[in-house]
Design an enzyme around this catalytic site. Structure first.
Site, PDB file in Angstrom:
ATOM      1  N   ASN A   7     -20.811 -28.093  13.066  1.00 10.98           N
ATOM      2  CA  ASN A   7     -20.383 -26.802  12.544  1.00 10.98           C
ATOM      3  C   ASN A   7     -20.383 -26.850  11.014  1.00 10.98           C
ATOM      4  O   ASN A   7     -19.740 -27.720  10.422  1.00 10.98           O
ATOM      5  CB  ASN A   7     -18.984 -26.475  13.075  1.00 10.98           C
ATOM      6  CG  ASN A   7     -18.549 -25.072  12.723  1.00 10.98           C
ATOM      7  OD1 ASN A   7     -18.619 -24.660  11.572  1.00 10.98           O
ATOM      8  ND2 ASN A   7     -18.070 -24.335  13.704  1.00 10.98           N
ATOM      9  N   HIS A  10     -17.388 -24.938   7.049  1.00 13.04           N
ATOM     10  CA  HIS A  10     -16.573 -25.340   5.907  1.00 13.04           C
ATOM     11  C   HIS A  10     -17.387 -25.769   4.698  1.00 13.04           C
ATOM     12  O   HIS A  10     -16.830 -25.938   3.611  1.00 13.04           O
ATOM     13  CB  HIS A  10     -15.545 -26.386   6.331  1.00 13.04           C
ATOM     14  CG  HIS A  10     -14.495 -25.792   7.215  1.00 13.04           C
ATOM     15  ND1 HIS A  10     -13.624 -24.834   6.766  1.00 13.04           N
ATOM     16  CD2 HIS A  10     -14.215 -25.971   8.531  1.00 13.04           C
ATOM     17  CE1 HIS A  10     -12.833 -24.455   7.758  1.00 13.04           C
ATOM     18  NE2 HIS A  10     -13.181 -25.128   8.838  1.00 13.04           N
ATOM     19  N   ARG A  18     -15.365 -20.402  -4.764  1.00 16.61           N
ATOM     20  CA  ARG A  18     -15.693 -20.084  -6.152  1.00 16.61           C
ATOM     21  C   ARG A  18     -16.743 -18.981  -6.285  1.00 16.61           C
ATOM     22  O   ARG A  18     -17.134 -18.641  -7.389  1.00 16.61           O
ATOM     23  CB  ARG A  18     -16.178 -21.354  -6.874  1.00 16.61           C
ATOM     24  CG  ARG A  18     -15.085 -22.345  -7.214  1.00 16.61           C
ATOM     25  CD  ARG A  18     -14.138 -21.767  -8.259  1.00 16.61           C
ATOM     26  NE  ARG A  18     -13.108 -22.700  -8.632  1.00 16.61           N
ATOM     27  CZ  ARG A  18     -13.188 -23.560  -9.651  1.00 16.61           C
ATOM     28  NH1 ARG A  18     -14.299 -23.627 -10.372  1.00 16.61           N
ATOM     29  NH2 ARG A  18     -12.176 -24.352  -9.933  1.00 16.61           N
ATOM     30  N   HIS A  43     -19.990 -19.859  12.534  1.00 16.98           N
ATOM     31  CA  HIS A  43     -19.196 -18.720  12.983  1.00 16.98           C
ATOM     32  C   HIS A  43     -19.296 -17.611  11.943  1.00 16.98           C
ATOM     33  O   HIS A  43     -18.766 -17.737  10.841  1.00 16.98           O
ATOM     34  CB  HIS A  43     -17.735 -19.159  13.160  1.00 16.98           C
ATOM     35  CG  HIS A  43     -16.841 -18.097  13.719  1.00 16.98           C
ATOM     36  ND1 HIS A  43     -15.516 -18.349  14.013  1.00 16.98           N
ATOM     37  CD2 HIS A  43     -17.055 -16.792  14.043  1.00 16.98           C
ATOM     38  CE1 HIS A  43     -14.963 -17.236  14.489  1.00 16.98           C
ATOM     39  NE2 HIS A  43     -15.878 -16.282  14.508  1.00 16.98           N
ATOM     40  N   GLU A  70     -21.300 -18.628  16.730  1.00 15.64           N
ATOM     41  CA  GLU A  70     -19.997 -18.216  17.243  1.00 15.64           C
ATOM     42  C   GLU A  70     -19.725 -16.789  16.789  1.00 15.64           C
ATOM     43  O   GLU A  70     -19.973 -16.436  15.638  1.00 15.64           O
ATOM     44  CB  GLU A  70     -18.900 -19.156  16.749  1.00 15.64           C
ATOM     45  CG  GLU A  70     -19.046 -20.570  17.285  1.00 15.64           C
ATOM     46  CD  GLU A  70     -17.958 -21.499  16.811  1.00 15.64           C
ATOM     47  OE1 GLU A  70     -17.740 -22.530  17.478  1.00 15.64           O
ATOM     48  OE2 GLU A  70     -17.330 -21.214  15.768  1.00 15.64           O
ATOM     49  N   HIS A 191     -12.990 -28.209  19.008  1.00 18.37           N
ATOM     50  CA  HIS A 191     -11.899 -27.707  18.181  1.00 18.37           C
ATOM     51  C   HIS A 191     -10.885 -28.820  17.908  1.00 18.37           C
ATOM     52  O   HIS A 191     -10.290 -29.373  18.820  1.00 18.37           O
ATOM     53  CB  HIS A 191     -11.168 -26.512  18.797  1.00 18.37           C
ATOM     54  CG  HIS A 191     -10.411 -25.728  17.749  1.00 18.37           C
ATOM     55  ND1 HIS A 191     -11.032 -24.868  16.869  1.00 18.37           N
ATOM     56  CD2 HIS A 191      -9.102 -25.711  17.405  1.00 18.37           C
ATOM     57  CE1 HIS A 191     -10.136 -24.339  16.056  1.00 18.37           C
ATOM     58  NE2 HIS A 191      -8.958 -24.847  16.355  1.00 18.37           N
TER      59      HIS A 191
END
Length: 241
Positions: A7, A10, A18, A43, A70, A191
């Protein structure tokens, strides 16, 4: 052989903090593929807090593996998916105030909406997965809704505070995987999984794929993205021996 979906949300979170053009989640996805990722998960949230429409559009044509998108079960997001046509889509619950997805989709409660989305996506050739808690009623509802895949929410296992609590949650996940397999479903999980808790989940017979992001991105800060992905994949494969 168990698969790893990386995933990249992040990576985009860091970029959006920023409002810059870096770090590029597309580059992260391609590095993850070269390091052994079997799929790239992302996602696209309704509030666009990390992944942006353009990320999905570019990535759809750049991946050598699979895109696992997702998405919330809304007309806007289903319409976007029908236009992009990812290989896989995982329908998830979504609340704007949450930091991350906090639980599984209540398929039983929102059955007609979920079933309608499953049928629309399947007709477009998109494989549908439902992100659900390790509860028998949700798995039964997923089967009735027509989803060929479920992803078991492992957050309660990951958040367990004691050994006994963690073991209890692990048993719930095992039972859910077994029930899903008995229904003929492909069963994934994800998760909250990280380098210290992933092996117990990876070792569950029949788990097809684990979707992991935050832990890999965090580890990459210290060892690099490629190594972080390889380390996670190796832990998963070791657990299955």
């Amino acid at each position: 052989m168990i698969k790893l979906g990386v995933n990249i949300d992040h990576v985009a979170t860091l970029r959006q903090a920023r409002g810059t053009t870096y770090p590029d989640p597309i580059e992260a996805a391609l590095i993850a593929e070269s390091a052994g990722a079997d799929a790239i998960t992302l996602h696209l949230r309704e509030d666009r807090r990390h992944i942006q429409d353009r990320d999905v559009e570019i990535l759809r044509g750049a991946l050598k593996t699979r895109m696992n998108l997702e998405s919330a079960v809304t007309d806007e997001m289903i319409g976007f998916a029908l236009r992009i046509k990812p290989h896989d889509i995982c329908l998830v619950p979504e609340r704007r105030e949450e930091l991350t997805t906090e639980g599984g989709l209540d398929v039983a409660r929102h059955f007609e909406q979920v079933q309608r989305a499953c049928h629309r996506l399947a007709e477009a050739g998109i494989r549908v997965s439902l992100f659900v808690d390790a509860e028998p009623a949700q798995i039964d509802a997923s089967v009735e809704a027509g989803a060929p895949v479920i992803e078991i929410h492992t957050g309660h296992y990951a958040d367990a505070q004691t050994t006994d609590e963690q073991q209890g949650e692990l048993e719930r996940v095992r039972a859910a995987v077994s029930k899903g397999l008995n229904h003929g479903l492909t069963v994934n999980a994800g998760h909250g999984l990280h380098y210290l808790n992933v092996q117990a989940i990876a070792a569950i017979p029949g788990v097809s794929e684990l979707n992991i992001g935050h832990a890999i991105v965090a580890r990459a800060l210290f060892v690099g993205f490629e190594r972080a992905v390889r380390e996670m994949k190796n832990l998963m494969l070791e657990a299955c021996k």
